[in-house]
Scaffold this active site. Structure first.
Site, short mmCIF file in Angstrom:
data_model
loop_
_atom_site.label_atom_id
_atom_site.label_comp_id
_atom_site.label_asym_id
_atom_site.label_seq_id
_atom_site.Cartn_x
_atom_site.Cartn_y
_atom_site.Cartn_z
N ALA A 123 0.79 -1.23 0.00
CA ALA A 123 0.00 0.00 0.00
C ALA A 123 0.82 1.28 0.00
CB ALA A 123 -0.93 0.00 1.21
N VAL A 177 4.86 -10.17 2.46
CA VAL A 177 3.73 -11.10 2.41
C VAL A 177 4.11 -12.47 1.84
CG1 VAL A 177 2.03 -9.26 2.25
CG2 VAL A 177 2.95 -10.27 0.14
N SER A 222 -4.02 -8.76 -13.27
CA SER A 222 -3.49 -7.91 -14.33
C SER A 222 -4.01 -8.39 -15.67
CB SER A 222 -1.95 -7.94 -14.33
OG SER A 222 -1.43 -7.32 -15.50
N TYR A 272 5.45 -12.97 -14.39
CA TYR A 272 4.39 -12.07 -13.95
C TYR A 272 3.03 -12.57 -14.43
CZ TYR A 272 2.07 -7.60 -12.93
OH TYR A 272 1.24 -6.62 -12.43
N LYS A 288 -0.17 -13.72 -12.06
CA LYS A 288 -1.45 -13.03 -12.11
C LYS A 288 -2.57 -13.93 -12.63
CE LYS A 288 -0.12 -9.10 -10.40
NZ LYS A 288 -0.62 -8.66 -9.08
N ILE A 311 -1.64 1.02 -16.40
CA ILE A 311 -1.97 2.07 -15.44
C ILE A 311 -0.74 2.95 -15.21
CG2 ILE A 311 -2.82 2.56 -13.12
CD1 ILE A 311 -4.85 1.10 -14.90
#
Length: 243
Positions: free
Chosen positions: A12, A61, A139, A152, A156, A185
């Site tokens: 975050a 995580v 994604s 990646y 995802k 994005i």
């Protein structure tokens, strides 16, 4: 609808995760910011300016026990986690024929296993309350694939499969589980790209512009409010891919 709910957002500190945390704070939610390296005092202050509480927890995580500590500290502080947003993610791009095992494992461990770890430690608490919302950030690459991003894309795509399976398991307990698949994005990840690469990306988007982190954040809030949407993948990509 969301006032006084507690939201845990992983990864975050910046980008999409930061925008999601702010969006939920605007809704009156108490926010738990998970980060791996640093988080700015400015972000914490901005969130608290909305009259909500904000807890910061450092932790990777991808580590199962550390993920457990993150969840336990969150629950110890607020008593519960109403909404979980699994956003933490990394990239280590490279052509498949040259990709190292270490780079493949690192991306899978954070993006996919990290989402498993946090969800695994959170879900029992949601089941006891018989309510909750889990939102996983996938994604467009996890759906379409992308040259140079096999690790990646695999991570995802795995997030999408996990989302649908979890949704089926916990729907009867009043818990929703959905995924958001952002397209291109405008974040720190795209900021380092060369101008010609960005132009090529925009040329593939019918709306002819990159998305904003806030576009993803608005979708996350929508899913948290929705009681009868589960097991879905919401594409936020400006029309780049339509399913």
């Amino acid at each position: 609808m969301l006032k006084d709910k507690t939201v845990l957002v992983t990864g975050a500190a910046k980008g999409i995760g930061k925008a999601i945390a702010i969006a939920f704070a605007k809704e009156g939610c108490n926010i738990i910011l998970n980060y791996r390296s640093t988080v700015s005092d400015k972000l914490v202050a901005e969130i608290k300016n909305y009259g909500v509480n904000c807890l910061t927890i450092q932790g990777d995580v991808s580590n199962f026990e550390k993920a457990k500590e993150i969840v336990e500290e969150s629950i110890e502080t607020f008593g519960y986690i109403d909404i979980l947003v699994n956003n933490a993610g990394i990239t280590k791009d490279g052509l498949f024929m040259r990709m190292s095992e270490q780079d493949f494992d690192a991306v899978l461990n954070t993006n996919l296993k990290g989402s498993f770890n946090i969800t695994r430690h959170t879900i029992n608490h949601m089941i006891k309350k018989r309510c909750g919302a889990i939102i996983n950030i996938s994604s467009i690459v996890g759906v379409m694939g992308n040259a140079g991003q096999a690790n990646y894309a695999a991570s995802k795509a795995g997030v999408i499969g996990m989302t649908k399976s979890v949704a089926r398991e916990v729907a009867s307990r009043g818990i929703t589980c959905n995924a958001i698949a952002p397209g291109f994005i405008e974040t720190d990840m795209t900021a380092v790209l060369k101008e010609d690469i960005v132009k090529q990306m925009i040329a593939q988007i019918p709306m002819k512009k990159l998305g904003q982190a806030e576009d993803v954040a608005e979708t996350a809030v929508f899913l948290a409010k929705s009681k009868y949407i589960t097991g879905q993948v919401i594409h936020v990509n400006g029309g780049m891919a339509m399913y």
